[in-house]
Scaffold this active site. Structure first.
Site, PDB file in Angstrom:
ATOM      1  CD  GLU A   1      -5.613   5.708  -5.175  1.00 12.48           C
ATOM      2  OE1 GLU A   1      -5.601   4.940  -4.212  1.00 12.48           O
ATOM      3  OE2 GLU A   1      -6.523   5.699  -6.034  1.00 12.48           O
TER       4      GLU A   1
ATOM      5  CG  ASP B   1      -5.068   1.321  -5.364  1.00 11.25           C
ATOM      6  OD1 ASP B   1      -5.343   1.869  -4.292  1.00 11.25           O
ATOM      7  OD2 ASP B   1      -5.259   0.110  -5.589  1.00 11.25           O
TER       8      ASP B   1
END
Lengths: 249, 249
Positions: free
Chosen positions: B141, B71
């Site tokens: 992610e 992320d």
């Protein structure tokens, strides 16, 4: 592109620097350990938002855009550092620890410590910014953005780990992990309010669960939180409520 | 370290792969364009949180830590992309646009589009995750995190720009910039509530200003917002109120 870089790496562009530029370049060298290749990036990083000139179309030139970039670079470098430093801690811990490290106050202190105040004073008088408490934190972030654009990710990473993280007391920050729920309960006792946590619903199936918890204060819904466990969802709801109620964290 | 890397770069480690490993490695190659050097990183990225084994000390092994890292990497790559793509837009626009691009729903769709569902099915049946709506976004992610650890920042950056951003309709997302204040006003009209924005205080001096605005609903403080202009502070307060009130954004 390569020719321009070679030209800069050989330092030929510094021949055209004014004496003011030269002073600025050396004071940046003291911070980043190398001479800046593109001085104008650093000059932009040293332009606080109140100060920027307005262009014809009303667009204000300031360090805020660089701050946005630097904040992201700082975030990912610290993320990797924590990821590797704490192989047995979960993502909740990592997220929490990072946001503690990268908070306004800490960054502001570090900005001053690594010499950004001295550097800024070469460009502009810092007196006019007395009201701005995150001035050097903002400049620090913008500076990281400038370093990244000037010298790439690895260089910026090294700078962050060796010169910025150094000033962050990671161990101390971790030991003060915030328990938001207890903050809310303390506050409620002081204010004689009734606190109630209510599970609104549970999403998912046997394997995957997400709890949605609502925090009621005196019977009124104040905040919600989600999480893989009831405890996490309650913490999340409490954190949101702290923000709404303005309880200092 | 260098010897291990050379060993891996020559592909010698793949000689010891089981046929299952080989299949997994080729399906990852289809996504990232190169054979994975450290397959176990990708296997970890393909371990959703419900599934991980528990270790002796109750620590659950899953992709959540990698998700945290990925992320952050995704955030900084998209930040740089937007920074360079929109040289005349301010940091508010950049922040807003990024959070629109990197939202759960979009990432989930992209995860499926680039083939993570097929890859996951090689490791585990995906049926058990039907309740989890962000399954492939989370894996995407974590996958970015794995690629970063496996092949470094530049490689991850290229992957994000060429294979992930491709599926994001930046122009369309921008045209739907959210006006939080109008969301709140709409909501209040429907619910017959009174909305009032009140400037609590103005920090700073002539050069630098920060407005603190409180949003009252039926006379009760609901949320606060800060910003360099009254308008920005009102937007910020409205955004916070949307979260508290659970108004979909």
């Amino acid at each position: 592109m390569i020719r321009v870089n070679l030209f800069k790496r050989l330092g030929i562009h510094t021949l055209f620097f004014s004496s003011k530029d030269k002073r600025l370049a050396s004071s940046i060298k003291l911070i980043i350990g190398r001479k800046p290749l593109n001085l104008s990036l650093y000059r932009l990083a040293l332009t606080p938002s109140g100060l920027g000139e307005e262009t014809a179309k009303g667009f204000k030139i300031s360090n805020e855009r660089l701050e946005f970039l630097g904040d992201a670079i700082l975030g990912s470098v610290i993320a990797e550092h924590l990821f590797k430093k704490f192989p047995y801690r979960d993502e909740g811990f990592l997220t929490e620890t990072r946001s503690k490290l990268v908070n306004r106050e800490t960054l502001n202190e570090i900005g001053i410590k690594i010499g950004l105040k001295n550097t800024l004073e070469q460009v502009v008088s810092t007196r006019q910014f007395i009201g701005n408490k995150s001035l050097f934190g903002d400049i620090l972030e913008a500076f990281v953005g400038a370093v990244y654009l000037d010298r790439g990710y690895k260089f910026a990473q090294k700078l962050i780990l060796q010169r910025i993280l150094l000033h962050m007391n990671v161990e101390e920050m971790i030991s003060t992990v915030t328990n938001y729920k207890s903050k809310i309960i303390e506050w409620a006792q002081k204010e004689s309010k009734m606190v109630e946590y209510r599970v609104l619903r549970v999403n998912g199936n046997q394997r995957f669960k997400e709890f949605v918890v609502e925090l009621n204060i005196d019977g009124e819904a104040m905040a919600q939180g989600k999480g893989g466990t009831k405890k996490k969802a309650e913490q999340e709801a409490s954190k949101n409520a702290c923000e709404v109620l303005g309880i200092p964290i």
